[in-house]
Write a protein that holds these residues in place. Sequence first.
Motif, mmCIF file in Angstrom:
data_model
loop_
_atom_site.group_PDB
_atom_site.id
_atom_site.type_symbol
_atom_site.label_atom_id
_atom_site.label_comp_id
_atom_site.label_asym_id
_atom_site.label_seq_id
_atom_site.Cartn_x
_atom_site.Cartn_y
_atom_site.Cartn_z
ATOM 1 N N THR A 12 0.837 -1.195 0.000
ATOM 2 C CA THR A 12 0.000 0.000 0.000
ATOM 3 C C THR A 12 0.868 1.241 0.000
ATOM 4 O O THR A 12 0.633 2.197 -0.742
ATOM 5 C CB THR A 12 -0.924 0.000 1.228
ATOM 6 N N GLN A 13 1.906 1.252 0.816
ATOM 7 C CA GLN A 13 2.794 2.410 0.889
ATOM 8 C C GLN A 13 3.507 2.630 -0.433
ATOM 9 O O GLN A 13 3.666 3.755 -0.884
ATOM 10 C CB GLN A 13 3.817 2.225 2.010
ATOM 11 N N VAL A 14 3.942 1.545 -1.067
ATOM 12 C CA VAL A 14 4.627 1.650 -2.351
ATOM 13 C C VAL A 14 3.701 2.256 -3.391
ATOM 14 O O VAL A 14 4.070 3.146 -4.137
ATOM 15 C CB VAL A 14 5.115 0.262 -2.827
ATOM 16 N N GLN A 15 2.458 1.783 -3.410
ATOM 17 C CA GLN A 15 1.541 2.217 -4.445
ATOM 18 C C GLN A 15 1.015 3.627 -4.216
ATOM 19 O O GLN A 15 0.685 4.320 -5.163
ATOM 20 C CB GLN A 15 0.371 1.247 -4.550
ATOM 21 N N THR A 16 0.917 4.066 -2.977
ATOM 22 C CA THR A 16 0.315 5.368 -2.713
ATOM 23 C C THR A 16 1.302 6.424 -2.269
ATOM 24 O O THR A 16 0.949 7.585 -2.157
ATOM 25 C CB THR A 16 -0.767 5.270 -1.618
ATOM 26 N N GLY A 17 2.544 6.042 -1.994
ATOM 27 C CA GLY A 17 3.505 7.022 -1.506
ATOM 28 C C GLY A 17 3.230 7.393 -0.066
ATOM 29 O O GLY A 17 3.490 8.509 0.345
ATOM 30 N N THR A 18 2.664 6.481 0.725
ATOM 31 C CA THR A 18 2.377 6.774 2.120
ATOM 32 C C THR A 18 3.352 6.055 3.023
ATOM 33 O O THR A 18 3.977 5.072 2.642
ATOM 34 C CB THR A 18 0.949 6.349 2.519
ATOM 35 N N ASP A 19 3.480 6.544 4.218
ATOM 36 C CA ASP A 19 4.297 5.937 5.241
ATOM 37 C C ASP A 19 3.512 6.017 6.527
ATOM 38 O O ASP A 19 2.653 6.868 6.687
ATOM 39 C CB ASP A 19 5.621 6.713 5.399
ATOM 40 N N THR A 20 3.791 5.137 7.480
ATOM 41 C CA THR A 20 3.068 5.222 8.734
ATOM 42 C C THR A 20 3.767 6.169 9.673
ATOM 43 O O THR A 20 4.980 6.347 9.614
ATOM 44 C CB THR A 20 2.921 3.847 9.399
ATOM 45 N N MET A 77 4.942 0.994 -12.248
ATOM 46 C CA MET A 77 3.648 0.542 -11.710
ATOM 47 C C MET A 77 3.799 -0.909 -11.262
ATOM 48 O O MET A 77 3.349 -1.828 -11.934
ATOM 49 C CB MET A 77 2.566 0.604 -12.797
ATOM 50 N N PRO A 78 4.403 -1.117 -10.121
ATOM 51 C CA PRO A 78 4.621 -2.495 -9.687
ATOM 52 C C PRO A 78 3.376 -3.092 -9.032
ATOM 53 O O PRO A 78 2.474 -2.372 -8.612
ATOM 54 C CB PRO A 78 5.731 -2.349 -8.650
ATOM 55 N N HIS A 79 3.353 -4.398 -8.958
ATOM 56 C CA HIS A 79 2.353 -5.141 -8.187
ATOM 57 C C HIS A 79 0.913 -4.911 -8.644
ATOM 58 O O HIS A 79 0.028 -4.746 -7.826
ATOM 59 C CB HIS A 79 2.459 -4.826 -6.692
ATOM 60 N N ILE A 80 0.689 -4.872 -9.930
ATOM 61 C CA ILE A 80 -0.686 -4.776 -10.411
ATOM 62 C C ILE A 80 -1.301 -6.174 -10.289
ATOM 63 O O ILE A 80 -0.769 -7.147 -10.815
ATOM 64 C CB ILE A 80 -0.745 -4.296 -11.884
ATOM 65 N N ASP A 81 -2.414 -6.245 -9.566
ATOM 66 C CA ASP A 81 -3.098 -7.519 -9.395
ATOM 67 C C ASP A 81 -3.630 -8.005 -10.734
ATOM 68 O O ASP A 81 -3.869 -7.212 -11.649
ATOM 69 C CB ASP A 81 -4.267 -7.376 -8.411
ATOM 70 N N ARG A 82 -3.834 -9.301 -10.815
ATOM 71 C CA ARG A 82 -4.395 -9.915 -12.022
ATOM 72 C C ARG A 82 -5.618 -10.740 -11.642
ATOM 73 O O ARG A 82 -5.672 -11.317 -10.562
ATOM 74 C CB ARG A 82 -3.377 -10.834 -12.694
ATOM 75 N N SER A 83 -6.572 -10.792 -12.553
ATOM 76 C CA SER A 83 -7.738 -11.655 -12.354
ATOM 77 C C SER A 83 -7.317 -13.096 -12.614
ATOM 78 O O SER A 83 -6.204 -13.360 -13.063
ATOM 79 C CB SER A 83 -8.868 -11.247 -13.307
ATOM 80 N N HIS A 84 -8.220 -14.021 -12.393
ATOM 81 C CA HIS A 84 -7.916 -15.436 -12.631
ATOM 82 C C HIS A 84 -7.606 -15.709 -14.103
ATOM 83 O O HIS A 84 -6.968 -16.695 -14.430
ATOM 84 C CB HIS A 84 -9.059 -16.331 -12.127
ATOM 85 N N THR A 85 -8.038 -14.809 -14.983
ATOM 86 C CA THR A 85 -7.745 -14.957 -16.415
ATOM 87 C C THR A 85 -6.504 -14.177 -16.833
ATOM 88 O O THR A 85 -6.159 -14.144 -18.005
ATOM 89 C CB THR A 85 -8.937 -14.492 -17.263
ATOM 90 N N GLY A 86 -5.839 -13.533 -15.875
ATOM 91 C CA GLY A 86 -4.619 -12.791 -16.182
ATOM 92 C C GLY A 86 -4.842 -11.331 -16.533
ATOM 93 O O GLY A 86 -3.893 -10.620 -16.854
#
Length: 173
Positions: A12-20, A77-86
């Motif tokens: 989440t932090q990687v994708q949004t540029g957030t830190d706790t 754009m790392p870690h883009i989720d994929r559906s079961h069909t890719g």
Amino acid sequence: MTVTQTQTQTQTQVQTGTDTDTEAGGETGEPLTDVCAAAEVPHPRPDGRDRYTISEVAAITGLSAHTLRWYERIGLMPHIDRSHTGQRRFTNRDLDWLAFVGKLRLTGMPVADMVRYAELVRAGDHTFEERQELLRATREDVSRRIDELRSTLAVLDFKIDFYADARRASERF
């Protein structure tokens, strides 16, 4: 915190540029959001129901599907989720990251530097100083270009006034 929660938080932090807050030296554990990464408009769908196809993201962002695939391929754009069909499935956080990347593009930051920044974010908190320096250098470049544009604007204003005065003078005769 479990390993899965930590991985999810890091992604989440990687994708949004957030830190706790706790990682940034605070005590609340609340996320600190990089305001540049925050969406300027409400997301089309609420979190949890935010699964967008590449064509939907293209329509939302104005980027082409080709550009989105390229961003993923080069590591922007790392870690883009994929559906079961890719099929790629983007989230609101991906939209936020793309908004931030768009801001970086507007600064004139080279793509290689944007990719480097994304790599640093993925590497973790120990890269804060290097990220800050990269952004500081970009800010200095933007500031220099703004000064150049102001100077150019002053020349244009002078010429516009010159021609307006010349036209008024010729109309008197």
